[in-house]
Design a protein around this motif. Structure first.
Motif, mmCIF file in Angstrom:
data_model
loop_
_atom_site.group_PDB
_atom_site.id
_atom_site.type_symbol
_atom_site.label_atom_id
_atom_site.label_comp_id
_atom_site.label_asym_id
_atom_site.label_seq_id
_atom_site.Cartn_x
_atom_site.Cartn_y
_atom_site.Cartn_z
ATOM 1 N N MET A 1 1.003 -1.179 0.000
ATOM 2 C CA MET A 1 0.131 0.069 -0.087
ATOM 3 C C MET A 1 0.761 1.420 -0.069
ATOM 4 S SD MET A 1 -3.004 1.020 2.744
ATOM 5 C CE MET A 1 -3.826 -0.467 2.285
ATOM 6 N N SER A 2 0.522 2.156 -0.998
ATOM 7 C CA SER A 2 1.331 3.516 -0.866
ATOM 8 C C SER A 2 1.086 4.533 0.326
ATOM 9 C CB SER A 2 1.272 4.132 -2.447
ATOM 10 O OG SER A 2 -0.072 4.563 -2.256
ATOM 11 N N THR A 3 2.002 5.176 0.574
ATOM 12 C CA THR A 3 2.095 6.344 1.474
ATOM 13 C C THR A 3 1.493 7.505 0.888
ATOM 14 O OG1 THR A 3 3.979 5.366 2.443
ATOM 15 C CG2 THR A 3 3.217 7.457 3.161
ATOM 16 N N ALA A 4 0.384 7.870 1.716
ATOM 17 C CA ALA A 4 -0.175 9.316 1.304
ATOM 18 C C ALA A 4 0.616 10.503 2.049
ATOM 19 C CB ALA A 4 -1.586 9.103 1.908
ATOM 20 N N VAL A 5 0.524 10.198 3.360
ATOM 21 C CA VAL A 5 1.140 11.230 4.446
ATOM 22 C C VAL A 5 2.302 10.831 4.979
ATOM 23 C CG1 VAL A 5 0.778 13.320 6.018
ATOM 24 C CG2 VAL A 5 -1.033 12.415 4.383
ATOM 25 N N ASP A 6 3.637 11.452 4.855
ATOM 26 C CA ASP A 6 4.801 11.116 5.656
ATOM 27 C C ASP A 6 5.306 12.273 6.435
ATOM 28 O OD1 ASP A 6 6.951 9.741 6.476
ATOM 29 O OD2 ASP A 6 7.920 9.637 4.767
ATOM 30 N N ILE A 7 5.195 12.242 7.788
ATOM 31 C CA ILE A 7 5.334 13.346 8.440
ATOM 32 C C ILE A 7 6.834 12.851 9.270
ATOM 33 C CG2 ILE A 7 5.072 14.738 10.697
ATOM 34 C CD1 ILE A 7 2.076 14.259 9.447
ATOM 35 N N ARG A 8 7.999 13.676 9.087
ATOM 36 C CA ARG A 8 9.288 13.431 9.775
ATOM 37 C C ARG A 8 9.809 14.313 10.786
ATOM 38 N NH1 ARG A 8 12.428 11.344 4.262
ATOM 39 N NH2 ARG A 8 10.559 9.931 3.670
ATOM 40 N N ASP A 9 9.768 14.305 12.097
ATOM 41 C CA ASP A 9 10.369 14.896 12.938
ATOM 42 C C ASP A 9 9.874 16.401 13.026
ATOM 43 O OD1 ASP A 9 12.205 13.024 13.860
ATOM 44 O OD2 ASP A 9 13.610 13.417 12.016
ATOM 45 N N ALA A 10 8.363 16.530 12.966
ATOM 46 C CA ALA A 10 7.886 17.645 12.803
ATOM 47 C C ALA A 10 7.923 18.444 14.047
ATOM 48 C CB ALA A 10 6.324 17.625 12.233
ATOM 49 N N VAL A 11 8.289 19.708 14.108
ATOM 50 C CA VAL A 11 8.566 20.598 15.206
ATOM 51 C C VAL A 11 7.622 21.643 15.036
ATOM 52 C CG1 VAL A 11 9.940 21.886 16.775
ATOM 53 C CG2 VAL A 11 10.552 19.519 16.012
ATOM 54 N N LYS A 12 6.837 22.255 16.055
ATOM 55 C CA LYS A 12 6.150 23.436 15.799
ATOM 56 C C LYS A 12 6.343 24.200 16.966
ATOM 57 C CE LYS A 12 3.556 26.832 14.317
ATOM 58 N NZ LYS A 12 4.335 27.697 13.522
ATOM 59 N N ARG A 13 6.824 25.512 16.855
ATOM 60 C CA ARG A 13 6.968 26.453 18.067
ATOM 61 C C ARG A 13 6.358 27.627 17.741
ATOM 62 N NH1 ARG A 13 12.451 24.905 17.269
ATOM 63 N NH2 ARG A 13 13.033 23.176 18.655
ATOM 64 N N TYR A 14 5.798 28.161 18.848
ATOM 65 C CA TYR A 14 5.109 29.536 19.047
ATOM 66 C C TYR A 14 5.932 30.340 20.184
ATOM 67 C CZ TYR A 14 1.231 26.994 16.803
ATOM 68 O OH TYR A 14 0.313 26.317 15.997
ATOM 69 N N GLY A 15 6.748 31.145 19.516
ATOM 70 C CA GLY A 15 7.898 31.606 20.814
ATOM 71 C C GLY A 15 8.312 30.722 21.661
ATOM 72 N N PRO A 16 8.197 30.680 22.656
ATOM 73 C CA PRO A 16 8.953 29.940 23.711
ATOM 74 C C PRO A 16 8.160 28.708 23.878
ATOM 75 C CG PRO A 16 7.756 31.706 25.065
ATOM 76 C CD PRO A 16 7.710 31.911 23.513
ATOM 77 N N VAL A 17 7.129 28.547 23.345
ATOM 78 C CA VAL A 17 6.222 27.003 23.493
ATOM 79 C C VAL A 17 6.426 26.497 22.490
ATOM 80 C CG1 VAL A 17 3.910 26.470 23.854
ATOM 81 C CG2 VAL A 17 4.581 28.655 25.182
ATOM 82 N N THR A 18 6.728 24.996 22.707
ATOM 83 C CA THR A 18 6.766 23.766 21.526
ATOM 84 C C THR A 18 5.524 22.975 21.744
ATOM 85 O OG1 THR A 18 9.250 23.997 22.189
ATOM 86 C CG2 THR A 18 8.079 21.960 20.865
ATOM 87 N N ALA A 19 4.945 23.171 20.691
ATOM 88 C CA ALA A 19 3.567 22.568 20.608
ATOM 89 C C ALA A 19 3.763 21.151 20.152
ATOM 90 C CB ALA A 19 2.455 23.376 19.613
#
Length: 351
Positions: A1-19
């Motif tokens: 089965m093929s891959t639709a979405v591949d997320i690798r080491d996703a980081v999201k920061r809002y200023g000093p806050v890491t979500a």
């Protein structure tokens, strides 16, 4: 089965806050995949990164092999259904459904025909000429789904779309959503804090907490084999008992239960000492052949089930569920009872 979405080491920061803290996961094509967790766990943030409504701080997001992390939302082959359906109040139902196609420059005849097919799929053809205000909440939700599906996105993102509906309607819509996903063959990524929604609809579930993925698996794997206390406690109902681990071998452990009884059970931990054991309430039964002894505090009538709330001799609380049947003899508050643990009904957790 093929891959639709591949997320690798996703980081999201809002200023000093890491979500989001380095989230990685892979979603297959034509999969109903659910991001499940409490408020503030990062599930909606992750969905918005896929949609392009938020900019990723670091990491990669690939859609069918293409890096989309820097693409604008309209450049991504995805569509989103929000908690608020945001239908245009002055447009008819069919014009709402056709709106995305109009923005893409599809000719009037083609977009009306496709919008009509989408309304058939969600069983709203007879309401095509009505205004959104003339529809119930559940019908408006179906219109929003039809509008999102009409442009034929490769991935559909759903951000708690059932949260505004009453219980009966939510239950009915769960079935319809899964059927829609199977009929269209589109990858669905569904965000919810409702465990029952996740368990009933999903091919796989990612349980999230504090910006991290705690466990990924099928509904059965997540429920039957939680990896840690958070997953065990968040998914369904469980008893978390502190036990002493005497021996661990591969994926099994020998533990001492409160009261001194020893059992061998599946284990997510690799160390001895004090750990927590997860026992689902339905895996316990009242029996003279007892693994545990407890004193009943109260019995709660739940219709199909009877919930017995008790405490063990050492004071730890414990709950069991009995199927409601005429032959079931109910214990009384203050009564001492023996509890037998079903084979395979306990799992040692990695704290």
């Amino acid at each position: 089965m093929s891959t639709a979405v591949d997320i690798r080491d996703a980081v999201k920061r809002y200023g000093p806050v890491t979500a989001l803290h380095g989230v990685s996961l892979t979603i297959a094509d034509n999969e109903f995949f659910t991001l499940l967790g409490p408020s503030g766990c990062g599930k909606t943030t992750l969905l918005r990164l896929i949609a392009g409504f938020e900019e990723i701080t670091s990491g990669e997001i690939r859609l069918f092999g293409q890096d989309i992390a820097r693409l604008e939302p309209h450049q991504r082959p995805v569509n989103t259904v929000f908690q608020q359906y945001a239908l245009f109040p002055h447009m008819s139902v069919i014009d709402n459904v056709a709106f995305g196609l109009k923005m893409k420059g599809v000719d009037p005849a083609t977009r009306r025909a496709r919008a009509g097919r989408m309304l058939e799929m969600v069983h709203l053809s007879q309401f095509a000429d009505r205004l959104p205000a003339q529809l119930s909440g559940g019908q408006q939700q179906r219109v929003a789904l039809a509008r999102a599906l009409a442009p034929q996105p490769r991935v559909l993102l759903l951000d708690e779309p059932l949260s505004a509906l009453d219980l009966k309607l939510r239950q009915a819509m769960r079935v319809e959503l899964k059927q829609l996903q199977e009929e269209t063959g589109i990858t669905f990524i569904f965000v919810t804090h409702d465990q029952e929604e996740a368990l009933t609809m999903s091919d796989r579930i990612a349980v999230m907490s504090a910006g991290r993925v705690q466990q990924i698996g099928t509904a059965r794997e997540i429920y039957e084999a939680p990896v840690n206390r958070f997953v065990a406690d968040f998914i369904g109902e469980t008893n978390l008992l502190q036990v002493t681990v005497e021996e661990v071998s591969e994926d099994r452990a020998t533990v001492v239960l409160p009261g001194g009884h020893r059992i061998t059970c599946p284990s997510a931990s690799s160390s001895t000492g004090l750990h927590h054991l997860s026992i689902r309430p339905e895996r316990l039964m009242i029996s003279d052949d007892a693994d545990l002894t407890a004193t009943v505090e109260r019995v709660v009538y739940l219709g199909t089930d009877l919930q017995v709330i008790a405490h063990l001799d050492g004071g730890q609380p414990i709950t069991l569920r009995l199927q409601n049947a005429a032959r079931v003899a109910l214990p009384e508050p203050g009564q001492r009872i023996g509890l037998h643990l079903e084979e395979g009904g306990a799992r040692l957790l990695a704290d």
